[in-house]
Design an enzyme around this catalytic site. Sequence first.
Site, PDB file in Angstrom:
ATOM      1  N   LEU A   7      11.628  54.970  56.159  1.00 39.10           N
ATOM      2  CA  LEU A   7      11.178  55.606  57.039  1.00 39.10           C
ATOM      3  C   LEU A   7       9.656  55.275  56.322  1.00 39.10           C
ATOM      4  CD1 LEU A   7      11.396  59.488  56.606  1.00 39.10           C
ATOM      5  CD2 LEU A   7      12.241  57.933  58.374  1.00 39.10           C
ATOM      6  N   ASP A   8       8.061  55.545  58.052  1.00 34.90           N
ATOM      7  CA  ASP A   8       6.958  54.112  57.251  1.00 34.90           C
ATOM      8  C   ASP A   8       6.594  54.911  56.259  1.00 34.90           C
ATOM      9  OD1 ASP A   8       7.837  52.623  59.528  1.00 34.90           O
ATOM     10  OD2 ASP A   8       6.296  53.113  60.839  1.00 34.90           O
ATOM     11  N   LYS A   9       5.335  54.083  56.551  1.00 35.69           N
ATOM     12  CA  LYS A   9       5.101  54.939  54.716  1.00 35.69           C
ATOM     13  C   LYS A   9       4.275  56.675  55.355  1.00 35.69           C
ATOM     14  CE  LYS A   9       1.051  54.680  51.703  1.00 35.69           C
ATOM     15  NZ  LYS A   9      -0.842  53.948  50.528  1.00 35.69           N
ATOM     16  N   THR A  62       5.278  58.676  58.447  1.00 33.94           N
ATOM     17  CA  THR A  62       6.148  59.079  58.588  1.00 33.94           C
ATOM     18  C   THR A  62       6.856  60.494  57.505  1.00 33.94           C
ATOM     19  OG1 THR A  62       6.873  57.321  60.202  1.00 33.94           O
ATOM     20  CG2 THR A  62       8.526  59.503  59.887  1.00 33.94           C
ATOM     21  N   HIS A 102       8.558  49.872  63.732  1.00 35.99           N
ATOM     22  CA  HIS A 102       7.428  50.616  64.238  1.00 35.99           C
ATOM     23  C   HIS A 102       7.761  50.798  65.609  1.00 35.99           C
ATOM     24  CE1 HIS A 102       4.780  49.132  60.910  1.00 35.99           C
ATOM     25  NE2 HIS A 102       5.363  49.459  60.214  1.00 35.99           N
TER      26      HIS A 102
END
Length: 373
Positions: free
Chosen positions: A148-150, A152, A248
């Site tokens: 997961l993105d930082k 998110t 993303h």
Amino acid sequence: MTNVASDEVRQFTVATEDEGIRLDRWFKRHVPDASFNIVSRWARTGQLRVDGARAKPGDHVRAGQTIRVPPAEAPKTAKPQRQKKPLTPEQVEFAQSLVIHRDDAALVLNKPPGLATQGGTKTTEHVDGLLDALSFEREDRPKLVHRLDKDTSGALLVARTPRAAGLFSKNFAGRTAKKVYWALVVGVPDIDDGLIDLPLAKQPGTGGEKMHVDEENGQPAKSRYRVIERAGNRAAFVELQPMTGRTHQLRVHLSAIGHPIVGDGKYGGPEAFLTGGVSRKMHLHARRIRVDHPGGGKLDVTAELPQHFAESMEMLGFDPAKGDALPISEAPPPATREEKKIKARRHAKTIRKERRGERRKRGDGGGGGRGKP
């Protein structure tokens, strides 16, 4: 075999039992510290000789021959490995507090926003660095199977066994794993249930840190969205399901259709921030994950919203229960009329490019001159 020591070289006499074997095989038997690569290098540089003549690793030796061997090479000093710092009791407690599901094969964490999944340049705090705290009764270390993105938050699956890691990775690669995200977006999309089909690529000049829509060279990327509730024309509460897994992807797609995720300044710029006390943190949350379980059946876990997201929902008058009431979709929605037009334009553009290429080939004589068919 006899060995005559020397400060410069080592000399060996081939014994009767070694009659006829290959030189590299002789080294394996009697000089095991000399690897095949070292012996090959000695042969290429002329340092390896049999009865004074240059020799190759594949040559066969005879009893009584003298083998000249260069001095033993000192083993290369191994680069000292950086010692891994043991986790503090506070880190162990924090890591274990993230666990929202645990069984013999899997863990599901509720990752908070601001915590990276893996390390990188200047990133020392991350989920991967905390996994030693999550072995529990097992000896092997858990393994990440997706990211997961930082910024998110939400459900992050971790495998506890090699078998589970293989199955989960196969699920993600084959797109059979289902991931449901919730987001707050600026404005309200015109279509309530839509499919965003826009290819993505790394944006030049950003070092791969940012993605953008690239119709010519981008990789295929599809995202489904469903509008759950509206706050006038100001914002919308939406459900998102990525049909592909580009970096993303959801963030770029929503920005591309004019409705950036609230708090996502990277892709939405200043327009991504709402006034009136709504948090400036990004409002993208992995609400639910469903995947085949190694023990049979499905692993289906829901992650609670982080505090800033929950507060923004309440402030805007959105009801989380309405999001949970939506059934998980198994297929993308039918394409809208506008989406069909876009697809048709892309197809026509591809055909025109192919025809131009064919005309250029005909114009230069199909490669210039007659050749073999």
